[in-house]
Design a protein around this motif. Structure first.
Motif, PDB file in Angstrom:
ATOM      1  N   ILE A 150      -9.272   2.800 -13.803  1.00  0.00           N
ATOM      2  CA  ILE A 150      -9.542   1.139 -13.712  1.00  0.00           C
ATOM      3  C   ILE A 150      -9.940   0.749 -12.736  1.00  0.00           C
ATOM      4  O   ILE A 150      -9.240   0.617 -11.739  1.00  0.00           O
ATOM      5  N   TYR A 151     -11.067   0.286 -12.631  1.00  0.00           N
ATOM      6  CA  TYR A 151     -11.766  -0.740 -11.477  1.00  0.00           C
ATOM      7  C   TYR A 151     -11.315  -2.099 -11.423  1.00  0.00           C
ATOM      8  O   TYR A 151     -11.189  -2.606 -12.686  1.00  0.00           O
ATOM      9  N   PHE A 152     -10.991  -2.689 -10.473  1.00  0.00           N
ATOM     10  CA  PHE A 152     -10.808  -3.910 -10.261  1.00  0.00           C
ATOM     11  C   PHE A 152     -10.799  -4.568  -8.917  1.00  0.00           C
ATOM     12  O   PHE A 152     -11.058  -3.992  -8.149  1.00  0.00           O
ATOM     13  N   ASN A 153     -10.541  -5.920  -8.790  1.00  0.00           N
ATOM     14  CA  ASN A 153     -10.618  -6.553  -7.592  1.00  0.00           C
ATOM     15  C   ASN A 153      -9.098  -7.193  -7.358  1.00  0.00           C
ATOM     16  O   ASN A 153      -8.456  -7.830  -8.243  1.00  0.00           O
ATOM     17  N   THR A 154      -8.973  -7.008  -6.159  1.00  0.00           N
ATOM     18  CA  THR A 154      -7.353  -7.353  -5.539  1.00  0.00           C
ATOM     19  C   THR A 154      -7.260  -7.975  -4.185  1.00  0.00           C
ATOM     20  O   THR A 154      -7.920  -7.802  -3.413  1.00  0.00           O
ATOM     21  N   GLU A 155      -6.325  -8.644  -4.115  1.00  0.00           N
ATOM     22  CA  GLU A 155      -5.878  -9.359  -2.699  1.00  0.00           C
ATOM     23  C   GLU A 155      -4.708  -8.666  -2.264  1.00  0.00           C
ATOM     24  O   GLU A 155      -4.154  -8.742  -1.248  1.00  0.00           O
ATOM     25  N   ARG A 156      -4.201  -7.692  -2.846  1.00  0.00           N
ATOM     26  CA  ARG A 156      -2.934  -6.821  -2.425  1.00  0.00           C
ATOM     27  C   ARG A 156      -3.060  -6.051  -0.858  1.00  0.00           C
ATOM     28  O   ARG A 156      -2.045  -5.773  -0.302  1.00  0.00           O
ATOM     29  N   PHE A 157      -4.303  -5.915  -0.665  1.00  0.00           N
ATOM     30  CA  PHE A 157      -4.518  -5.107   0.653  1.00  0.00           C
ATOM     31  C   PHE A 157      -4.730  -6.014   1.579  1.00  0.00           C
ATOM     32  O   PHE A 157      -5.146  -5.541   2.734  1.00  0.00           O
ATOM     33  N   SER A 158      -4.590  -7.294   1.437  1.00  0.00           N
ATOM     34  CA  SER A 158      -4.939  -8.386   2.557  1.00  0.00           C
ATOM     35  C   SER A 158      -3.898  -9.232   2.788  1.00  0.00           C
ATOM     36  O   SER A 158      -3.139  -9.686   1.871  1.00  0.00           O
ATOM     37  N   THR A 159      -3.543  -9.979   4.132  1.00  0.00           N
ATOM     38  CA  THR A 159      -2.762 -11.059   4.155  1.00  0.00           C
ATOM     39  C   THR A 159      -3.505 -12.280   4.203  1.00  0.00           C
ATOM     40  O   THR A 159      -3.293 -13.517   4.229  1.00  0.00           O
ATOM     41  N   ALA A 160      -5.010 -12.141   4.184  1.00  0.00           N
ATOM     42  CA  ALA A 160      -5.591 -13.348   4.156  1.00  0.00           C
ATOM     43  C   ALA A 160      -5.981 -13.984   2.786  1.00  0.00           C
ATOM     44  O   ALA A 160      -6.390 -13.266   1.799  1.00  0.00           O
ATOM     45  N   PRO A 161      -5.477 -15.106   2.525  1.00  0.00           N
ATOM     46  CA  PRO A 161      -5.732 -15.774   1.388  1.00  0.00           C
ATOM     47  C   PRO A 161      -7.071 -15.507   0.618  1.00  0.00           C
ATOM     48  O   PRO A 161      -8.042 -16.106   1.470  1.00  0.00           O
ATOM     49  N   GLY A 162      -7.326 -15.165  -0.652  1.00  0.00           N
ATOM     50  CA  GLY A 162      -8.790 -15.228  -1.034  1.00  0.00           C
ATOM     51  C   GLY A 162      -9.576 -13.865  -0.663  1.00  0.00           C
ATOM     52  O   GLY A 162     -10.412 -13.673  -1.214  1.00  0.00           O
ATOM     53  N   HIS A 163      -8.915 -13.011   0.013  1.00  0.00           N
ATOM     54  CA  HIS A 163      -9.753 -11.828   0.599  1.00  0.00           C
ATOM     55  C   HIS A 163      -9.741 -10.850  -0.320  1.00  0.00           C
ATOM     56  O   HIS A 163      -9.090  -9.591  -0.206  1.00  0.00           O
ATOM     57  N   ALA A 164     -10.263 -10.958  -1.738  1.00  0.00           N
ATOM     58  CA  ALA A 164     -10.311  -9.838  -2.382  1.00  0.00           C
ATOM     59  C   ALA A 164     -11.264  -8.711  -2.318  1.00  0.00           C
ATOM     60  O   ALA A 164     -12.329  -8.986  -1.518  1.00  0.00           O
ATOM     61  N   GLN A 165     -10.642  -7.472  -2.390  1.00  0.00           N
ATOM     62  CA  GLN A 165     -11.521  -6.331  -2.355  1.00  0.00           C
ATOM     63  C   GLN A 165     -11.526  -5.688  -3.644  1.00  0.00           C
ATOM     64  O   GLN A 165     -10.524  -5.725  -4.543  1.00  0.00           O
ATOM     65  N   ILE A 166     -12.395  -4.415  -3.885  1.00  0.00           N
ATOM     66  CA  ILE A 166     -12.503  -3.597  -4.812  1.00  0.00           C
ATOM     67  C   ILE A 166     -11.515  -2.385  -4.711  1.00  0.00           C
ATOM     68  O   ILE A 166     -11.354  -1.849  -3.763  1.00  0.00           O
ATOM     69  N   ALA A 167     -10.698  -2.053  -5.679  1.00  0.00           N
ATOM     70  CA  ALA A 167      -9.923  -1.034  -5.853  1.00  0.00           C
ATOM     71  C   ALA A 167      -9.947  -0.374  -7.171  1.00  0.00           C
ATOM     72  O   ALA A 167     -10.842  -0.788  -8.093  1.00  0.00           O
ATOM     73  N   ARG A 168      -9.246   0.764  -7.295  1.00  0.00           N
ATOM     74  CA  ARG A 168      -9.318   1.398  -8.662  1.00  0.00           C
ATOM     75  C   ARG A 168      -7.763   1.887  -8.912  1.00  0.00           C
ATOM     76  O   ARG A 168      -6.751   2.174  -7.964  1.00  0.00           O
ATOM     77  N   ILE A 169      -7.417   2.170 -10.060  1.00  0.00           N
ATOM     78  CA  ILE A 169      -6.062   2.405 -10.322  1.00  0.00           C
ATOM     79  C   ILE A 169      -6.150   3.386 -11.701  1.00  0.00           C
ATOM     80  O   ILE A 169      -6.986   3.287 -12.294  1.00  0.00           O
ATOM     81  N   ARG A 170      -5.198   4.247 -11.763  1.00  0.00           N
ATOM     82  CA  ARG A 170      -5.201   5.206 -13.093  1.00  0.00           C
ATOM     83  C   ARG A 170      -4.452   4.641 -14.142  1.00  0.00           C
ATOM     84  O   ARG A 170      -3.945   3.428 -14.091  1.00  0.00           O
ATOM     85  N   PRO A 171      -4.923   4.709 -15.350  1.00  0.00           N
ATOM     86  CA  PRO A 171      -4.390   3.875 -16.619  1.00  0.00           C
ATOM     87  C   PRO A 171      -3.338   3.941 -16.842  1.00  0.00           C
ATOM     88  O   PRO A 171      -2.619   2.997 -17.417  1.00  0.00           O
ATOM     89  N   ASP A 172      -2.397   4.906 -16.159  1.00  0.00           N
ATOM     90  CA  ASP A 172      -0.864   4.806 -16.196  1.00  0.00           C
ATOM     91  C   ASP A 172      -0.231   3.979 -15.127  1.00  0.00           C
ATOM     92  O   ASP A 172       0.935   4.185 -14.704  1.00  0.00           O
TER      93      ASP A 172
END
Length: 298
Positions: free
Chosen positions: A180-202
């Motif tokens: 599952i591809y998505f965008n997220t701010e979990r990899f940054s401390t800068a508010p709003g700095h979304a990046q593309i990531a992916r995760i397994r369906p589980d």
């Protein structure tokens, strides 16, 4: 009260199709009355869009103007809608915070999501058509959305990313259903700095894919899995606002370190919120929102 977005004075909505073979885009419809958003591409060759809180159908070649798809029992729509694979069914997010299922040709809709305290924003349907991937927002905390999956009958809700967190958005299945591809701010401390990531369906093996200073949203894999297109905002952008100078970037295979900019345009929100690839993976649709110049041009 209507929450549907409107064009500003002097602004136009232009729906375009980008062709990978010619590496060029063609305008298939221009509108100065309705703000159309978020095209899907149906198996029959039509683009499915929302506008004025309603659902519309437009021939991908622009041979006729958009016409409304009549839905019954579905509240005003936002711009998150996804076609079920290989069927004439569409799943829709509405401004009441729920996801609905309806026939693509029009007719009565069915609410899918339960009253579980969340607002639900749909972005993905699994390749076998049995599972939805969506963003859950609690108490309108837009800065803390997380990802969930749910069976299309409204059962078997499964959290994918920890809540509260993120914010995460745009979860979309790969054609094989293994990511599952998505965008997220979990990899940054800068508010709003979304990046593309992916995760397994589980919910396992989450990892970051883009690492640049731009703000990256809404990854859309092509049906053949060969490419991914995504929306890229200027550095420092918070959220996914409208009416900014944005780029559409194309990734070949897993070459996430070398995306190609294939379009620069005035847009953002509404441009490419949902997957808009043609079934043969040779084209994709998007929307831009130019202002009219004082001389009457774009």
């Amino acid at each position: 009260m209507s929450y549907a977005r409107k064009l500003t004075h002097g602004q136009r909505c232009r729906i375009l199709v980008y062709d990978l073979t010619s590496e060029s885009a063609t305008v298939v419809h221009t509108d100065s009355a309705v703000l159309f958003e978020a095209p899907n591409w149906s198996a029959g060759g039509d683009l499915i869009l929302n506008g004025d809180g309603l659902l519309w159908r437009l021939p991908s070649g622009g041979s006729a103007p958009p016409r409304q798809i009549p839905l019954e029992g579905v509240p005003e729509l936002n711009n998150d809608h996804v076609l079920a694979p290989g069927s004439e069914t569409i799943f829709l997010s509405a401004n009441d915070g729920h996801i609905y299922e309806a026939p693509l040709h029009g007719g009565p809709g069915r609410r899918v999501t339960p009253d579980d305290g969340l607002m639900h924003f749909l972005h993905g349907v699994s390749p076998d058509g049995t599972t939805l991937a969506y963003v859950g927002i609690e108490n309108q905390r837009w800065d803390a959305g997380s990802l969930f999956t749910m069976a299309t009958d409204g059962s078997a809700t499964t959290p994918l990313t920890p809540a509260p967190g993120g914010p995460d958005d745009g979860p979309e299945y790969s054609p094989a259903g293994d990511w599952i591809y998505f965008n997220t701010e979990r990899f940054s401390t800068a508010p709003g700095h979304a990046q593309i990531a992916r995760i397994r369906p589980d919910g396992s093996d989450m990892h970051r894919l883009t690492t640049d200073d731009r703000v990256n949203w809404f990854p859309h894999p092509s049906p053949d899995g060969a490419r991914t297109v995504y929306l890229s905002y200027p550095p420092g952008t918070t959220g996914h606002p409208a009416d900014l100078p944005v780029e559409l970037r194309l990734v070949d295979g897993d070459a996430w370190d070398s995306p190609r900019t294939v379009a620069k345009l005035p847009g953002g929100q509404g441009t490419i919120n949902v997957n808009s690839w043609s079934p043969d993976s040779t084209r994709f649709a998007y929307v831009e929102y130019p202002e009219r110049n004082t001389n009457g041009g774009e």
